[in-house]
Motif scaffolding. Sequence first.
Motif, PDB file in Angstrom:
ATOM      1  N   GLU A 140      47.550 -28.189 -49.518  1.00  6.99           N
ATOM      2  CA  GLU A 140      46.128 -27.950 -49.816  1.00  6.99           C
ATOM      3  C   GLU A 140      45.411 -29.270 -50.118  1.00  6.99           C
ATOM      4  N   ASP A 141      46.046 -30.122 -50.932  1.00  8.62           N
ATOM      5  CA  ASP A 141      45.435 -31.411 -51.276  1.00  8.62           C
ATOM      6  C   ASP A 141      45.285 -32.296 -50.046  1.00  8.62           C
ATOM      7  N   ALA A 142      46.332 -32.356 -49.228  1.00 14.34           N
ATOM      8  CA  ALA A 142      46.268 -33.173 -48.011  1.00 14.34           C
ATOM      9  C   ALA A 142      45.230 -32.610 -47.044  1.00 14.34           C
ATOM     10  N   TYR A 143      45.168 -31.303 -46.946  1.00 14.76           N
ATOM     11  CA  TYR A 143      44.178 -30.662 -46.071  1.00 14.76           C
ATOM     12  C   TYR A 143      42.763 -31.040 -46.502  1.00 14.76           C
ATOM     13  N   GLY A 186      47.761 -25.592 -41.018  1.00 12.02           N
ATOM     14  CA  GLY A 186      49.034 -25.548 -40.311  1.00 12.02           C
ATOM     15  C   GLY A 186      49.398 -26.900 -39.725  1.00 12.02           C
ATOM     16  N   GLN A 187      48.406 -27.579 -39.162  1.00 13.59           N
ATOM     17  CA  GLN A 187      48.648 -28.919 -38.607  1.00 13.59           C
ATOM     18  C   GLN A 187      49.055 -29.887 -39.721  1.00 13.59           C
ATOM     19  N   ASP A 211      38.090 -35.036 -40.520  1.00 11.31           N
ATOM     20  CA  ASP A 211      38.103 -34.321 -39.244  1.00 11.31           C
ATOM     21  C   ASP A 211      38.036 -32.820 -39.535  1.00 11.31           C
ATOM     22  N   ALA A 212      36.872 -32.239 -39.352  1.00 12.45           N
ATOM     23  CA  ALA A 212      36.653 -30.831 -39.686  1.00 12.45           C
ATOM     24  C   ALA A 212      37.470 -29.881 -38.813  1.00 12.45           C
ATOM     25  N   SER A 213      38.035 -30.369 -37.712  1.00 12.30           N
ATOM     26  CA  SER A 213      38.800 -29.488 -36.827  1.00 12.30           C
ATOM     27  C   SER A 213      40.267 -29.356 -37.241  1.00 12.30           C
TER      28      SER A 213
END
Length: 133
Positions: free
Chosen positions: A13-16, A29-30, A23-25
Amino acid sequence: MKKINIIYPPLVEDAYDYFHEEDASVTKGQVFRKLIEDNIIQLNGYPTKDAIEAGIVRDFSEDANLTFEEFLEIYPVFKRYDANYFWLEDEFWVMDEALLAFIEVDLEKDAFSDYELTELEAFFEDSIEESIS
């Protein structure tokens, strides 16, 4: 088709949040797959030993009966405050409520670095979890 809500580990979550700003895309999962591929997290979401040793991820785990010096190694942000505000209770370090007022003032002044804010967040999260248990 029913939507499945996947609950990702806090590190994902933090990395996301960080990568999504750039990069909003990007998807969670990535990010999850990339963190595993780069040996930053294990499949269970916990950091790898390599990631901790490299300083990529901080471990805020406290063992019982740490010395105050060991406690400060985990949370160096508290070095700026008088040690008399802290004491061992049920084998873990706690702080006097009076110290919260000083911390709030420092928060309002933006006196903390990002690393220090992370330390405070981890300490208070752990403190809340301990009081609930």
